[in-house]
Design an enzyme around this catalytic site. Structure first.
Site, PDB file in Angstrom:
ATOM      1  N   ASN A  23      10.059 -30.218 -49.920  1.00 12.58           N
ATOM      2  CA  ASN A  23      11.232 -29.162 -49.811  1.00 12.58           C
ATOM      3  C   ASN A  23      12.447 -29.809 -50.229  1.00 12.58           C
ATOM      4  OD1 ASN A  23       9.472 -27.698 -48.617  1.00 12.58           O
ATOM      5  ND2 ASN A  23       9.386 -28.540 -46.395  1.00 12.58           N
ATOM      6  N   ARG A  93       7.570 -19.356 -50.717  1.00 15.75           N
ATOM      7  CA  ARG A  93       8.905 -18.936 -50.128  1.00 15.75           C
ATOM      8  C   ARG A  93      10.126 -19.280 -50.780  1.00 15.75           C
ATOM      9  NH1 ARG A  93      10.573 -16.814 -45.982  1.00 15.75           N
ATOM     10  NH2 ARG A  93      12.632 -17.656 -45.292  1.00 15.75           N
ATOM     11  N   CYS A 117       3.833 -19.088 -46.487  1.00 16.91           N
ATOM     12  CA  CYS A 117       2.953 -19.184 -45.371  1.00 16.91           C
ATOM     13  C   CYS A 117       3.253 -18.285 -44.226  1.00 16.91           C
ATOM     14  CB  CYS A 117       3.209 -20.602 -44.604  1.00 16.91           C
ATOM     15  SG  CYS A 117       2.338 -22.165 -45.676  1.00 16.91           S
ATOM     16  N   ARG A 122      10.006 -15.182 -41.073  1.00 13.46           N
ATOM     17  CA  ARG A 122      10.593 -15.773 -42.377  1.00 13.46           C
ATOM     18  C   ARG A 122      11.773 -14.824 -42.615  1.00 13.46           C
ATOM     19  NH1 ARG A 122       7.341 -20.220 -43.970  1.00 13.46           N
ATOM     20  NH2 ARG A 122       9.232 -20.915 -44.428  1.00 13.46           N
ATOM     21  N   PRO A 123      12.454 -14.529 -41.937  1.00 12.53           N
ATOM     22  CA  PRO A 123      13.830 -13.563 -42.422  1.00 12.53           C
ATOM     23  C   PRO A 123      14.624 -14.180 -43.021  1.00 12.53           C
ATOM     24  CG  PRO A 123      14.168 -14.440 -39.915  1.00 12.53           C
ATOM     25  CD  PRO A 123      12.809 -14.577 -40.385  1.00 12.53           C
ATOM     26  N   ILE A 124      15.872 -13.637 -43.972  1.00  8.13           N
ATOM     27  CA  ILE A 124      16.711 -13.957 -44.747  1.00  8.13           C
ATOM     28  C   ILE A 124      18.083 -13.614 -44.428  1.00  8.13           C
ATOM     29  CG2 ILE A 124      15.065 -14.647 -46.674  1.00  8.13           C
ATOM     30  CD1 ILE A 124      16.151 -11.937 -48.137  1.00  8.13           C
ATOM     31  N   ASP A 125      18.097 -13.154 -43.128  1.00 11.51           N
ATOM     32  CA  ASP A 125      19.641 -12.537 -42.859  1.00 11.51           C
ATOM     33  C   ASP A 125      20.663 -13.523 -42.895  1.00 11.51           C
ATOM     34  OD1 ASP A 125      17.996 -13.493 -40.630  1.00 11.51           O
ATOM     35  OD2 ASP A 125      19.976 -13.405 -39.586  1.00 11.51           O
ATOM     36  N   GLN A 126      20.417 -14.765 -42.701  1.00 10.34           N
ATOM     37  CA  GLN A 126      21.498 -15.771 -42.619  1.00 10.34           C
ATOM     38  C   GLN A 126      21.809 -16.142 -44.171  1.00 10.34           C
ATOM     39  OE1 GLN A 126      23.209 -16.802 -39.718  1.00 10.34           O
ATOM     40  NE2 GLN A 126      22.232 -15.181 -39.128  1.00 10.34           N
ATOM     41  N   ILE A 327      10.662 -23.143 -33.534  1.00 11.45           N
ATOM     42  CA  ILE A 327      11.099 -22.707 -34.831  1.00 11.45           C
ATOM     43  C   ILE A 327      10.498 -21.513 -34.936  1.00 11.45           C
ATOM     44  CG2 ILE A 327      11.707 -23.326 -36.940  1.00 11.45           C
ATOM     45  CD1 ILE A 327      13.067 -25.291 -34.970  1.00 11.45           C
ATOM     46  N   ARG A 397      -0.585 -26.963 -51.692  1.00 12.95           N
ATOM     47  CA  ARG A 397       0.894 -26.696 -52.090  1.00 12.95           C
ATOM     48  C   ARG A 397       1.757 -27.619 -51.782  1.00 12.95           C
ATOM     49  NH1 ARG A 397       2.351 -21.516 -48.493  1.00 12.95           N
ATOM     50  NH2 ARG A 397       4.427 -22.023 -49.654  1.00 12.95           N
TER      51      ARG A 397
HETATM   52  C1  EPZ Z   1      12.039 -24.621 -44.407  1.00 11.13           C
HETATM   53  O1  EPZ Z   1      11.670 -23.302 -44.179  1.00 11.13           O
HETATM   54  C2  EPZ Z   1      10.670 -25.306 -45.062  1.00 11.13           C
HETATM   55  N1  EPZ Z   1      10.528 -24.846 -45.972  1.00 11.13           N
HETATM   56  C3  EPZ Z   1       9.624 -25.162 -43.711  1.00 11.13           C
HETATM   57  O2  EPZ Z   1       8.501 -25.915 -44.398  1.00 11.13           O
HETATM   58  C4  EPZ Z   1      10.044 -26.007 -42.667  1.00 11.13           C
HETATM   59  O3  EPZ Z   1       9.295 -25.369 -41.466  1.00 11.13           O
HETATM   60  C5  EPZ Z   1      11.193 -24.921 -42.204  1.00 11.13           C
HETATM   61  O4  EPZ Z   1      12.367 -25.346 -43.142  1.00 11.13           O
HETATM   62  C6  EPZ Z   1      12.074 -25.729 -41.005  1.00 11.13           C
HETATM   63  O5  EPZ Z   1      12.352 -27.036 -40.944  1.00 11.13           O
HETATM   64  C7  EPZ Z   1      11.074 -24.996 -47.344  1.00 11.13           C
HETATM   65  O6  EPZ Z   1      12.046 -25.832 -47.372  1.00 11.13           O
HETATM   66  C8  EPZ Z   1      10.687 -24.570 -48.590  1.00 11.13           C
HETATM   67  P1  EPZ Z   1      14.416 -22.189 -41.757  1.00 11.13           P
HETATM   68  P2  EPZ Z   1      12.765 -22.412 -44.217  1.00 11.13           P
HETATM   69  O7  EPZ Z   1      15.223 -21.119 -42.626  1.00 11.13           O
HETATM   70  O8  EPZ Z   1      14.067 -22.562 -44.844  1.00 11.13           O
HETATM   71  C9  EPZ Z   1      15.178 -18.431 -38.544  1.00 11.13           C
HETATM   72  C10 EPZ Z   1       6.601 -26.470 -45.086  1.00 11.13           C
HETATM   73  O9  EPZ Z   1       5.436 -26.633 -44.167  1.00 11.13           O
HETATM   74  N2  EPZ Z   1      15.906 -17.965 -39.939  1.00 11.13           N
HETATM   75  O10 EPZ Z   1      14.964 -23.417 -41.598  1.00 11.13           O
HETATM   76  O11 EPZ Z   1      12.278 -20.867 -44.509  1.00 11.13           O
HETATM   77  C11 EPZ Z   1      13.745 -18.759 -39.313  1.00 11.13           C
HETATM   78  O12 EPZ Z   1      12.976 -17.440 -38.767  1.00 11.13           O
HETATM   79  C12 EPZ Z   1       7.449 -25.361 -44.744  1.00 11.13           C
HETATM   80  O13 EPZ Z   1       6.537 -27.250 -46.152  1.00 11.13           O
HETATM   81  C13 EPZ Z   1      16.488 -16.874 -39.561  1.00 11.13           C
HETATM   82  O14 EPZ Z   1      16.430 -16.317 -38.552  1.00 11.13           O
HETATM   83  O15 EPZ Z   1      13.278 -22.366 -42.640  1.00 11.13           O
HETATM   84  C14 EPZ Z   1      13.204 -19.687 -38.226  1.00 11.13           C
HETATM   85  O16 EPZ Z   1      12.868 -19.305 -36.853  1.00 11.13           O
HETATM   86  C15 EPZ Z   1       6.903 -24.508 -43.776  1.00 11.13           C
HETATM   87  N3  EPZ Z   1      17.284 -16.242 -40.585  1.00 11.13           N
HETATM   88  C16 EPZ Z   1      14.470 -20.754 -38.173  1.00 11.13           C
HETATM   89  O17 EPZ Z   1      15.384 -20.031 -38.814  1.00 11.13           O
HETATM   90  C17 EPZ Z   1      17.314 -16.802 -41.796  1.00 11.13           C
HETATM   91  O18 EPZ Z   1      17.776 -16.185 -42.672  1.00 11.13           O
HETATM   92  C18 EPZ Z   1      14.267 -21.959 -39.191  1.00 11.13           C
HETATM   93  O19 EPZ Z   1      14.054 -21.467 -40.384  1.00 11.13           O
HETATM   94  C19 EPZ Z   1      16.719 -17.834 -42.177  1.00 11.13           C
HETATM   95  C20 EPZ Z   1      15.906 -18.599 -41.209  1.00 11.13           C
END
Ligand code: EPZ
Length: 432
Positions: A23, A93, A117, A122-126, A327, A397
């Site tokens: 990651n 992702r 996965c 997995r939103p991207i609004d932030q 999470i 992966r």
């Molecule tokens: C990263 O995913 C990792 N993936 C994930 O690992 C890991 O589980 C996750 O961080 C949490 O540590 C990679 O780094 C490629 P987040 P990411 O944005 O960045 C919400 C693995 O097993 N959110 O920290 O997608 C989201 O829904 C993978 O290697 C929003 O609401 O996770 C979640 O509830 C699986 N809006 C929380 O934040 C957004 O725009 C944390 O997500 C982005 C996220």
């Protein structure tokens, strides 16, 4: 699809070397195209996610050379377009990191929406909030994220949730913007710090990574760098729990113990002996495991990526444990599979109630996602009898040479491809 055939019941004993953090590598690979000079990245994990991203980068004209399995030289000077082909990138992702990198360098990007996965929405609004705050126009239509800006200007951005991906993406998009950017409520994971350190090695000015507030002063350009990726906290944690569930004794080498503190602390609560060294940890589980309570949290809390591995291990402890997944909303899919091995687990909302059982028994199970797949393998290694784990492409992966590293620790595990090979491997393992 390929499978693992596992003959369980043998404690894992010995030493294992941990590879580079997947990651961190994904963010670092995307960031490496933000200079026109050549970047050398070492300790690159050879796993499907990073290889898919490298293929996608080559697809837009990035020059990639791999002098050895874990070293990659990258030159982004000949990027000919900023439109990533869906076919190239749909499997992972982290495609969204290319938006931050391309926007930050070329002021525009067109990237298909991420796959990955199915552990939650997995939103991207932030991510989009951050890009817009910097002055970009961003729209999502037809499954593609399009971002473009006349100019990127530093901004004060307050994240509504702690998000690894958006924190990394905004760091990249803002490192060559005009003026200063502040990211409040930033993610503090080791891989966020590693991407910040990598960008700084290319001449970026990023301060505060690893704390709640990251400050970025925009620079005019980035330059060549040589960088080595940190060890993978989650691969290390997976082997730590593999020692616990099989009642083994494993020395896990090439780690940063500080990154593993929440995992070590839980394992000690459960009755394991955990010894820390400069760049290694040793996990010994000489007796039964005690139950405990776990709640997944952003770093430095207990990592969500370790939740399935903890769940299957607690299934073999004495007593009742609970795990609350705070999470992601769909990260208990492994429970149905391990219940088929004799576990007693009930999921209510985002909490699992785990009643320990004396033993698990081998079964045919299917990996539902990356970390759940790894968890089912360690459950099969602890179970009595033979298991077949299907859909192991999920595991590939994020884990390099997973079965080879386990075999080196005494595991009886073989890869198979279809029914005939499964039967052959079962005979081989049961006659060994
Ligand atoms: C990263 O995913 C990792 N993936 C994930 O690992 C890991 O589980 C996750 O961080 C949490 O540590 C990679 O780094 C490629 P987040 P990411 O944005 O960045 C919400 C693995 O097993 N959110 O920290 O997608 C989201 O829904 C993978 O290697 C929003 O609401 O996770 C979640 O509830 C699986 N809006 C929380 O934040 C957004 O725009 C944390 O997500 C982005 C996220």
């Amino acid at each position: 699809m390929s499978q693992y055939v596992v003959a369980g019941g043998t404690p894992l004993v010995g030493e294992v070397e941990i590879g580079g953090a997947k990651n961190a590598a994904l963010g670092i690979l995307a960031a490496s195209i933000m200079t026109d000079e050549t970047v050398t990245v070492e300790n690159m994990p050879d796993v499907r996610d990073t290889n898919v991203l490298l293929d996608a980068m080559e697809g837009i004209g990035v020059e990639i050379h791999r002098p050895s399995r874990h070293v990659v030289n990258i030159n982004g000077s000949r990027v000919r377009n900023v439109n990533i082909e869906y076919e190239l990138i749909k499997k992972i992702r982290a495609s969204y990191y290319l938006v931050g990198a391309l926007l930050g360098k070329y002021r525009e990007a067109e990237v298909p929406l991420p796959g990955g996965c199915n552990i939650g929405s997995r939103p991207i609004d932030q991510h989009i909030k951050g890009f817009r705050a910097l002055g970009a126009e961003v729209d999502v239509e037809g499954g593609v994220i399009r971002a473009r800006a006349e100019k990127l200007t530093g901004a004060h951005i307050y994240m509504d949730v702690v998000t690894v991906g958006a924190t990394i993406n905004i760091m990249m998009a803002s490192c060559m913007a005009e003026g200063k950017t502040t990211i409040e409520n930033a993610a503090k994971e080791p891989h966020v710090v590693d991407v910040a350190n990598f960008l700084n090695s290319m001449g970026a000015k990023i301060r505060g990574a690893g704390t709640d507030v990251i400050r970025i002063s925009g620079v005019r350009s980035l330059h060549a760098a040589e960088y080595s990726i940190i060890p993978d906290q989650i691969e290390a944690g997976t082997f730590m729990f593999a020692s616990a569930i099989t009642r083994g004794d494993i020395m896990i080498r090439n780690v940063i113990p500080k990154h593993l503190e929440s995992i070590s602390s839980k394992l000690m609560e459960m009755g394991c002996e955990v010894d820390e060294f400069d760049d290694a940890v040793r996990v010994v589980c000489a007796r039964g495991l005690r139950p405990t309570q776990i709640k997944t949290l952003p770093y430095p809390g207990f990592p969500t990526d370790m939740q399935p591995q903890a769940g299957v291990t607690l299934a073999t402890s004495g007593g009742v444990s609970t795990i609350t997944e705070s999470i992601f909303e769909n990260r208990f899919k492994y429970v149905d599979e391990v219940v088929r091995m004799g576990a007693d687990i009930k999921v209510e909302g985002n909490t699992s109630i785990i009643r320990g059982v004396p033993k698990l028994t081998g079964a045919n199970i299917t990996a539902p996602d990356l970390r759940a797949g790894a968890a089912l393998v360690i459950a099969a290694l602890a179970a009595e009898g033979c298991s077949v784990v299907d859909a192991i492409h999920y595991i590939e992966r994020g884990y390099e040479d997973f079965e080879l590293k386990l075999k080196h620790l005494g595991a009886r595990i073989e890869k198979a491809d279809g029914e005939t090979e499964i039967r052959k491997q079962k005979l081989k393992l049961l006659s060994a």
